[in-house]
Design a protein around this motif. Structure first.
Motif, PDB file in Angstrom:
ATOM      1  N   LEU A  90       0.821  -1.215   0.000  1.00  0.00           N
ATOM      2  CA  LEU A  90       0.000   0.000   0.000  1.00  0.00           C
ATOM      3  C   LEU A  90       0.847   1.254   0.000  1.00  0.00           C
ATOM      4  O   LEU A  90       1.786   1.342   0.803  1.00  0.00           O
ATOM      5  CB  LEU A  90      -0.903  -0.008   1.238  1.00  0.00           C
ATOM      6  CG  LEU A  90      -1.989  -1.099   1.195  1.00  0.00           C
ATOM      7  CD1 LEU A  90      -2.539  -1.378   2.588  1.00  0.00           C
ATOM      8  CD2 LEU A  90      -3.116  -0.652   0.261  1.00  0.00           C
ATOM      9  N   ASP A 108      10.524  -2.257   0.013  1.00  0.00           N
ATOM     10  CA  ASP A 108      10.445  -2.288   1.476  1.00  0.00           C
ATOM     11  C   ASP A 108      11.740  -2.833   2.047  1.00  0.00           C
ATOM     12  O   ASP A 108      12.410  -3.660   1.429  1.00  0.00           O
ATOM     13  CB  ASP A 108       9.256  -3.112   1.980  1.00  0.00           C
ATOM     14  CG  ASP A 108       8.842  -2.666   3.386  1.00  0.00           C
ATOM     15  OD1 ASP A 108       7.900  -1.855   3.505  1.00  0.00           O
ATOM     16  OD2 ASP A 108       9.486  -3.097   4.362  1.00  0.00           O
ATOM     17  N   ARG A 160       3.137   5.986   2.047  1.00  0.00           N
ATOM     18  CA  ARG A 160       2.164   6.189   3.113  1.00  0.00           C
ATOM     19  C   ARG A 160       2.724   5.607   4.396  1.00  0.00           C
ATOM     20  O   ARG A 160       3.250   4.495   4.408  1.00  0.00           O
ATOM     21  CB  ARG A 160       0.838   5.497   2.775  1.00  0.00           C
ATOM     22  CG  ARG A 160      -0.232   5.733   3.831  1.00  0.00           C
ATOM     23  CD  ARG A 160      -1.517   5.022   3.512  1.00  0.00           C
ATOM     24  NE  ARG A 160      -1.477   3.640   3.969  1.00  0.00           N
ATOM     25  CZ  ARG A 160      -2.576   2.911   4.206  1.00  0.00           C
ATOM     26  NH1 ARG A 160      -3.767   3.437   3.992  1.00  0.00           N
ATOM     27  NH2 ARG A 160      -2.478   1.674   4.613  1.00  0.00           N
TER      28      ARG A 160
END
Ligand code: SAH
Length: 251
Positions: A90, A108, A160
């Motif tokens: 996300l 990530d 985010r």
């Protein structure tokens, strides 16, 4: 698990018309995410209805920014988007579902999360998604011989819940090309964080291009005006431990 009542209307209010196939794929993504979440902690949101708003709608609020960037792309080819600190995918995966013509790189630092997101993207048949495990500090570093693979590589960087602006800007801005954007999903503290990040933006050669109010929060848009100075981003952990341009109260 179809979208809850009013969800399609809330998306439509953003100027987004989703096709049935897209809603199915978003639904499928949520199921895969929530199932993976039983094994690995990816999100605190466990309720399906809540996830449609807090994850999918929230991710889709970035669409207008990406659509504009796509329209203004002054070269041939697909829009290149980086999702920095993607966690369970996300906002990257929902965006990749509704923008099949754009290319998404999901980054990530946690290998386990990246493996899961890679599997999910594979199951969804997302050929426009690539996943990378690693830290932005390393992968966006300047180096004459072998610059980090993420440096200057994206038209838009989205993120985010990765950190306050003064920290996130040092990670995100180097990844954007000159003239590219960073569209950062923020909450009500956006203005406060912008004030704190003012110096950092200047040091990074970025400018605040605007803030959008969305049904789920606020999106801060930065524009990379000139090349990022070579010393940024600093080494792993440094942006978070000593945020750029923020005076430390304690020694
Ligand atoms: N964007 C997701 C996840 C937010 S949690 C969501 O909104 O649900 C923040 C994630 O950023 C974590 O998974 C963490 O591993 C990653 N992260 C934090 N700092 C990072 C860095 N410097 N480089 C790459 N990933 C980072």
């Amino acid at each position: 698990m179809p979208p809850p009542r009013g969800w399609i209307e809330r998306v439509a209010a953003l100027g987004i018309e989703l096709e049935a196939g897209e809603i199915d794929r978003l639904d499928r993504y949520l199921s895969l995410l929530l199932a993976a979440n039983e094994r690995t902690n990816l999100t605190a949101v466990r309720d399906g209805d809540e996830a449609w708003d807090r994850h999918l709608l929230d991710a889709l609020t970035l669409l207008p920014v990406l659509a504009d960037a796509g329209d203004n792309l002054q070269r041939e080819g697909a829009l290149r988007v980086l999702d920095l600190g993607t966690g369970g995918g996300l906002p990257g995966i929902p965006l990749a579902i509704v923008l099949p013509g754009s290319r998404f790189t999901l980054l990530d630092a946690t290998r386990k999360k990246v493996d899961i997101v890679g599997e999910i993207a594979g199951e969804l048949g997302r050929g426009n998604v690539e996943v990378i495990a690693g830290r932005a500090e390393t992968l966006a570093a300047w180096d004459k011989r072998s610059p980090g693979v993420l440096r200057d590589a994206f038209d838009v960087v989205v993120a985010r819940a990765v950190g306050r602006l003064a920290v996130l800007a040092e990670l995100a801005v180097p990844c954007a090309r000159v003239g590219g954007l960073c569209a950062l999903v923020k909450g009500q503290k956006a203005d406060e964080e912008l004030v704190e990040a003012k110096k950092a933006l200047h040091m990074l050669h970025a400018a605040h291009a605007g803030t959008l109010d969305t049904p789920t929060g606020r999106i801060v848009v930065l524009e990379k005006r000139r090349e990022t100075p070579r010393m940024y981003p600093r080494r792993d952990g440094e942006p978070k431990n000593r945020p750029l341009g923020v005076t430390q109260d304690r020694a």
